[in-house]
Write an enzyme that holds these catalytic residues in place. Structure first.
Site, PDB file in Angstrom:
ATOM      1  N   ASP A 349       0.830  -1.194   0.000  1.00 43.69           N
ATOM      2  CA  ASP A 349       0.000   0.000   0.000  1.00 43.69           C
ATOM      3  C   ASP A 349       0.872   1.255   0.000  1.00 43.69           C
ATOM      4  O   ASP A 349       1.868   1.339   0.738  1.00 43.69           O
ATOM      5  CB  ASP A 349      -0.894  -0.022   1.249  1.00 43.69           C
ATOM      6  CG  ASP A 349      -1.777   1.187   1.369  1.00 43.69           C
ATOM      7  OD1 ASP A 349      -2.683   1.346   0.520  1.00 43.69           O
ATOM      8  OD2 ASP A 349      -1.577   1.987   2.302  1.00 43.69           O
ATOM      9  N   GLU A 385       1.577  -0.461  -4.995  1.00 41.23           N
ATOM     10  CA  GLU A 385       0.678   0.633  -5.316  1.00 41.23           C
ATOM     11  C   GLU A 385       1.594   1.837  -5.507  1.00 41.23           C
ATOM     12  O   GLU A 385       2.090   2.399  -4.519  1.00 41.23           O
ATOM     13  CB  GLU A 385      -0.321   0.881  -4.185  1.00 41.23           C
ATOM     14  CG  GLU A 385      -1.312   1.985  -4.522  1.00 41.23           C
ATOM     15  CD  GLU A 385      -2.239   2.324  -3.364  1.00 41.23           C
ATOM     16  OE1 GLU A 385      -3.394   2.687  -3.623  1.00 41.23           O
ATOM     17  OE2 GLU A 385      -1.802   2.249  -2.198  1.00 41.23           O
TER      18      GLU A 385
END
Length: 722
Positions: A349, A385
């Site tokens: 993330d 990401e």
């Protein structure tokens, strides 16, 4: 009230500084905690009757406080009290009144309750309120588990189809999963859920955060929760809220059994991990672990203003990615999940934050160096990401060769194309064929691109074609949260409608998105429930909705069953045909082989002529064909033998009216069989045949896929599919 005492006769042996955390050896447990700033550390053992036994850790090596307690074993709950400087202006926030969670705890018991004692409310000094009884505790675990003949599926990237799922949301309402198992690791491993995944044809389950996370106080006060889980506090512990069989360490075995079951079904397990920040937030957040242990070592602070946190995540804090013990924490955690929990990869993330060793995003940062040289982590699937909210944080295409990336440009281009935006054709073509413009410059391959149209963050697929605007009122933030620019189109009515024309168009658009995604080069990722027409009622930021808004509704209509069958069918096509999932980029060059007169890829205008520069530049161009040459795959199998496949012709039309295409001449193929037509209510025509040079009408906002057998196969050469 808890009873605090230093029990007579309880003292720690010297123990070892490594491994960090609580390590049980069959006779006792070694405890080790890093803190460079601490002046004194007390281990706190918490008994079932609420008694707290405080054991000083007097041994210190390399800033690691450690001790060994014979007779202490699995199930024992514990925490720490750290004595040291309270000097926020200098970056230090030690307060022994706060009972702290071990950053290396393998299991966690309890949750925080947002009690005032968790916060520092005294502006002149450390708050004296004791947080015991209002916070989480570490649990000593037994690492033993019978893995039997567990084998990692080790799927090649080119063969991978990812299914992004939420442990609770996937199973919470499944009628075939026993009620007591719904929403848990055991529920995800239930045969009914595994059968859905395997029959769908996906190869990997990417689980939204399962590291122990915290439910924010603000959400708690609004009667909501941190449903998504991007609020980690324990990087080694499976989240206890997903455990069906207890939280005194049982969740570890339950998680392992889930992985073992998914592996037996041929499914890889990828974890969505949040190493960029923690649940403690900024200076106004709770003191739960890292802040009270060694604030200035774990967190990035504002230069010259050490009382405040440097935040590139939008959550209040960012971990200090140049500190050796922070890097060790992350690497130890990753290795633990691979070696002890047998997971197959990670999706990081806000990964751009992990590359900020100083201020800018640096692909040569220490974090990437550690990953690259690590003999364990460098061998599993690594997905970034590739952005954060800091300056220069959008880094799609810029991660090192070892990595794959969520391709946000793919999502945007495909959405724009299918909603009929002008000037989209050229970028759509690049995304469809693997985004070589983003990745080939660093010698990366199509596997670098994780293609997606929807993900947990944003509209579901059904909502993408049903809403022009977000509808997040249930979040209690006056609809101000969530992305406002969604590149969505409601097909003529906002939200629920009974208009049959609108409903038919929405279903067709869902088929368009699914077919485009699964026929694109790169790694496709489905968001759970999209194959079932899942809706969140227009909520594009359902992070706090632990209810029917976010859970999959398994009560399927006939239309939803048709969509499920269509998704299965297209995944099966992709699996069966290597030309649809190449390991290398198409070249589109004129071949030099006498037996192969056609390039590996040819872009065709609707009149069957090759696309020109002028054709690509036309703003009103919404239709294009592409020939994928299975006879020119030029990718040898593991034994070095050439692979041949069928050839395919994809015809795209995002225009609001039908377009007449002409099939190319016989040099491309004499007869073509239609396999997909998204204008068909089921998306799969009756494999009708079409001759070279004849016309074929592609319906408004639809695509058609045609195929012809490999020429090599007709000559008796080897022909591989799959």
């Amino acid at each position: 009230m808890t009873r605090r005492q230093t029990r007579k006769g309880v003292s720690a042996w010297s123990g070892r500084p490594y491994p960090l955390g609580a390590a049980y050896d069959g006779e006792g447990t070694n405890f080790a905690l890093f803190s460079e700033v601490a002046e004194r550390v007390e281990l706190v053992l918490v008994d079932d009757d609420g008694t707290h036994t405080q054991v000083p850790l007097n041994e210190v090596d390399g800033f690691v406080w450690h001790g060994y307690l014979p007779g202490v074993g699995p199930g024992q709950r514990y925490g720490y009290r750290v004595h040291g400087p309270w000097a926020p202006a200098a970056g230090h926030r030690c307060n022994p009144a706060k009972l702290l969670l071990d950053p290396y705890a393998r299991a966690v018991d309890g949750q925080i309750d947002n009690h005032p004692s968790l916060y520092e409310r005294n502006p002149d000094g450390p708050d004296p309120a004791d947080s015991a009884g209002h916070t989480m505790l570490g649990v000593v675990t037994d690492p033993a588990f019978d893995w039997g003949d567990d084998t990692r599926p080790c799927r090649p990237y080119a063969d991978t189809v990812i299914y992004e799922a939420h442990v609770k949301g996937l199973t919470r309402t499944h009628p075939e999963v026993p009620a007591e198992l719904r929403g848990t690791y055991a529920g995800l491993a239930h045969p009914a859920v595994v059968e859905h995944l395997t029959s769908l044809g996906v190869t990997a389950v990417e689980l939204m955060p399962v590291h122990q996370f915290v439910h924010d106080g603000v959400l708690h006060d609004r009667g909501l929760s941190n449903y998504w889980g991007y609020n980690t506090i324990g990087f080694f512990a499976p989240h206890n809220g997903y455990a069906a069989h207890g939280t005194r360490g049982q969740q570890v075995a339950e998680f392992k059994q889930m992985v073992k079951t998914l592996h037996a079904a041929g499914l890889e397990v990828i974890l969505d991990v949040v190493y960029n920040h923690t649940a403690e937030g900024n200076e106004k957040g709770p003191t739960l672990s890292f802040r009270g242990i060694d604030n200035s070592s774990y967190y990035r602070l504002v230069d010259g203003d050490w009382e405040h946190y440097y935040d590139t995540t939008g959550t209040g804090n960012s971990l200090l990615m140049r500190h050796p013990y922070v890097l060790q924490l992350i690497m130890d955690s990753l290795r633990y999940w691979v070696t002890e929990m047998h997971v197959d990869g990670f999706r990081f993330d806000l990964a751009a934050t992990l590359a900020r060793q100083f201020h800018e995003v640096d692909r040569l940062s220490a974090f990437f160096d550690l990953i690259q040289q690590d003999p364990v982590i460098s061998r599993v699937k690594l997905i970034a990401e590739p952005w954060d909210v800091g300056e220069g944080g959008y880094q799609v295409g810029n991660f090192p060769p070892l990595w794959s990336e969520w391709n946000g440009m793919y999502r945007d281009a495909v959405r724009d194309f299918w909603r009929g935006e002008d000037h989209t054709l050229g970028e759509f073509a690049s995304r469809l064929t693997g985004s070589s413009d983003l990745y080939a410059h660093s010698r990366r391959r199509p596997r670098a691109s994780v293609n997606f149209v929807t993900a947990h963050d944003g509209f579901t697929l059904r909502d993408l074609v049903s809403y022009n605007d977000k509808h997040n009122d249930a979040n209690g933030e006056d609809n101000q949260d969530g992305e406002s620019t969604n590149r969505s189109w409601n097909c003529g009515a906002e939200g629920a409608t009974r208009d049959p024309a609108v409903l038919e168009l929405r279903t067709r658009q869902q088929r368009n998105f699914l077919a485009t995604l699964l026929l694109s080069q790169g790694i496709p990722m489905l968001c759970h429930g999209d194959e079932l027409g899942r809706t969140q009622r227009g909520n594009n930021n359902a992070y706090c909705q632990d209810n029917e808004i976010s859970w999959i509704d398994w009560r399927l209509t006939g239309e939803q069953r048709d969509l499920l069958e269509f998704t299965r069918y297209v995944i099966r096509l992709r699996t069966d045909h290597p030309v649809l999932r190449r390991r290398r980029f198409f070249l589109g060059e004129t071949p030099t082989r006498a037996d192969q007169p056609l390039p590996d890829l040819v872009w065709l205008a609707p009149d069957a002529t090759e696309m020109t520069d002028d054709d690509w530049q036309r703003g009103d161009a919404h239709s294009v064909g592409v020939f994928l040459n299975g006879d020119a795959i030029a990718e040898p199998d593991p034994r070095g033998r050439p692979v041949f496949d069928d050839s395919f012709l994809l015809l795209f039309n995002s225009h609001w009216e039908p377009v007449d295409f002409r099939l190319p001449d016989a040099a491309y193929g004499e007869r073509w069989t239609a396999l997909i037509d998204t204008a068909d209510p089921e998306g799969t025509p009756d494999e009708s045949e079409h001759k070279a040079g004849t016309g074929l009408t592609v319906g408004a906002r639809s695509l058609v896929l045609l195929s012809r057998p490999s020429r090599a196969s007709r000559r008796g050469a080897r022909w591989l599919t799959g």
